[in-house]
Design a protein around this motif. Structure first.
Motif, mmCIF file in Angstrom:
data_model
loop_
_atom_site.group_PDB
_atom_site.id
_atom_site.type_symbol
_atom_site.label_atom_id
_atom_site.label_comp_id
_atom_site.label_asym_id
_atom_site.label_seq_id
_atom_site.Cartn_x
_atom_site.Cartn_y
_atom_site.Cartn_z
ATOM 1 N N ALA A 77 32.423 31.278 45.715
ATOM 2 C CA ALA A 77 31.385 30.726 44.830
ATOM 3 C C ALA A 77 31.623 31.064 43.363
ATOM 4 O O ALA A 77 31.002 30.478 42.479
ATOM 5 N N ILE A 78 32.511 31.989 43.077
ATOM 6 C CA ILE A 78 32.744 32.423 41.695
ATOM 7 C C ILE A 78 33.808 31.547 41.043
ATOM 8 O O ILE A 78 34.905 31.391 41.565
ATOM 9 N N GLU A 79 33.466 30.973 39.891
ATOM 10 C CA GLU A 79 34.384 30.084 39.175
ATOM 11 C C GLU A 79 34.798 30.596 37.801
ATOM 12 O O GLU A 79 35.777 30.127 37.241
ATOM 13 N N ALA A 114 42.917 35.396 41.804
ATOM 14 C CA ALA A 114 42.673 34.383 40.776
ATOM 15 C C ALA A 114 43.849 34.380 39.798
ATOM 16 O O ALA A 114 44.424 35.422 39.506
ATOM 17 N N ARG A 115 44.193 33.209 39.288
ATOM 18 C CA ARG A 115 45.421 33.058 38.514
ATOM 19 C C ARG A 115 45.276 33.221 37.001
ATOM 20 O O ARG A 115 46.231 33.562 36.315
ATOM 21 N N ALA A 116 44.109 32.932 36.462
ATOM 22 C CA ALA A 116 43.959 32.967 35.006
ATOM 23 C C ALA A 116 43.743 34.388 34.507
ATOM 24 O O ALA A 116 43.137 35.214 35.191
ATOM 25 N N ILE A 117 44.236 34.623 33.310
ATOM 26 C CA ILE A 117 43.989 35.906 32.672
ATOM 27 C C ILE A 117 42.477 36.058 32.482
ATOM 28 O O ILE A 117 41.771 35.083 32.272
ATOM 29 N N VAL A 118 41.990 37.278 32.583
ATOM 30 C CA VAL A 118 40.560 37.537 32.396
ATOM 31 C C VAL A 118 40.336 37.748 30.901
ATOM 32 O O VAL A 118 40.851 38.714 30.331
ATOM 33 N N HIS A 137 37.526 29.853 33.338
ATOM 34 C CA HIS A 137 37.714 29.568 34.763
ATOM 35 C C HIS A 137 38.686 30.579 35.358
ATOM 36 O O HIS A 137 39.645 31.003 34.709
ATOM 37 N N ILE A 138 38.464 30.967 36.615
ATOM 38 C CA ILE A 138 39.276 32.014 37.242
ATOM 39 C C ILE A 138 40.711 31.586 37.551
ATOM 40 O O ILE A 138 41.577 32.436 37.724
ATOM 41 N N SER A 145 35.128 23.073 30.554
ATOM 42 C CA SER A 145 33.737 23.156 31.019
ATOM 43 C C SER A 145 33.301 24.592 31.314
ATOM 44 O O SER A 145 32.107 24.893 31.350
ATOM 45 N N HIS A 146 34.256 25.483 31.493
ATOM 46 C CA HIS A 146 33.953 26.872 31.832
ATOM 47 C C HIS A 146 34.068 27.820 30.639
ATOM 48 O O HIS A 146 33.864 29.017 30.795
ATOM 49 N N PHE A 147 34.394 27.285 29.439
ATOM 50 C CA PHE A 147 34.407 28.125 28.241
ATOM 51 C C PHE A 147 32.965 28.549 27.991
ATOM 52 O O PHE A 147 32.092 27.716 27.734
#
Length: 194
Positions: A77-79, A114-118, A137-138, A145-147
């Motif tokens: 559920a976490i995006e 998750a692939r994106a840098i945090v 986005h993760i 849209s997730h910025f």
């Protein structure tokens, strides 16, 4: 190795139904966990900070689990996610940078690699300092849209000899996202960017 001495932990969960547009049936859930820790390096310069970073790794995982549980305990559920640190006046910015690996990798591991840098933010400040923690986005940092960002802080910290470490997670895009760009449904997942 320094001990982790926590004075308090704060957990915040928001449910956002609208931002001026039509109310949504399912709200965006955005949560943050903040931990107020004693800064073992406050008031002095220490060349080797790595022992504290190593100690923070299991602590980061514990914080990520706490936050995930508050948001329903479903990694699927976490995006979105982000992290941050507010360093008390007796510390330095580099003490907040110790949170990059323990905080970021903890969430990435818990959410299924998750692939994106945090994304991260950090600053030095006193009690009442607020921090805008950036969110992306993760799996792909370019999903517009997730910025987002979540403002966090507490009235009685950090004291001069403390650090506030922060993790943030969200269940989706901004509630009325409509600015184009890469969509979550278009993620290729090759490099953490797209």
């Amino acid at each position: 190795m320094p001990d982790i001495l926590m004075r308090k932990r704060i957990l915040v969960v928001e449910e956002i139904f609208h931002e001026g547009g039509p109310p949504q049936e399912k709200p965006l859930r955005r949560g943050a966990v903040l931990a107020v820790l004693q800064n073992p390096y406050a008031g002095r310069y220490v060349e080797d900070l790595m022992p504290f970073m190593d100690d923070l790794k299991p602590f980061g995982l514990e914080m990520a689990r706490t936050l995930l549980a508050a948001l329903g305990n479903d990694p699927q559920a976490i995006e979105g996610y982000g992290k941050g640190a507010i360093i008390g006046a007796g510390g330095e910015l580099e003490h907040g940078a110790l949170w990059h690996a323990p905080g970021g990798y903890a969430m990435r591991e818990l959410l299924g690699e998750a692939r994106a840098i945090v994304p991260s933010a950090k600053k030095v400040g006193g009690p009442g300092t607020r921090l805008d923690v950036p969110i992306t986005h993760i799996n792909a940092s370019y999903v517009r849209s997730h910025f987002d960002a979540m403002e966090v802080g507490l009235s009685d910290g950090p004291r001069a000899d403390e650090i506030v470490f922060v993790l943030v997670m969200t269940t989706g895009a901004r509630i009325h996202a409509r600015t184009g760009g890469l969509k979550a449904s278009e993620i290729k997942g090759e490099d953490g960017l797209r």
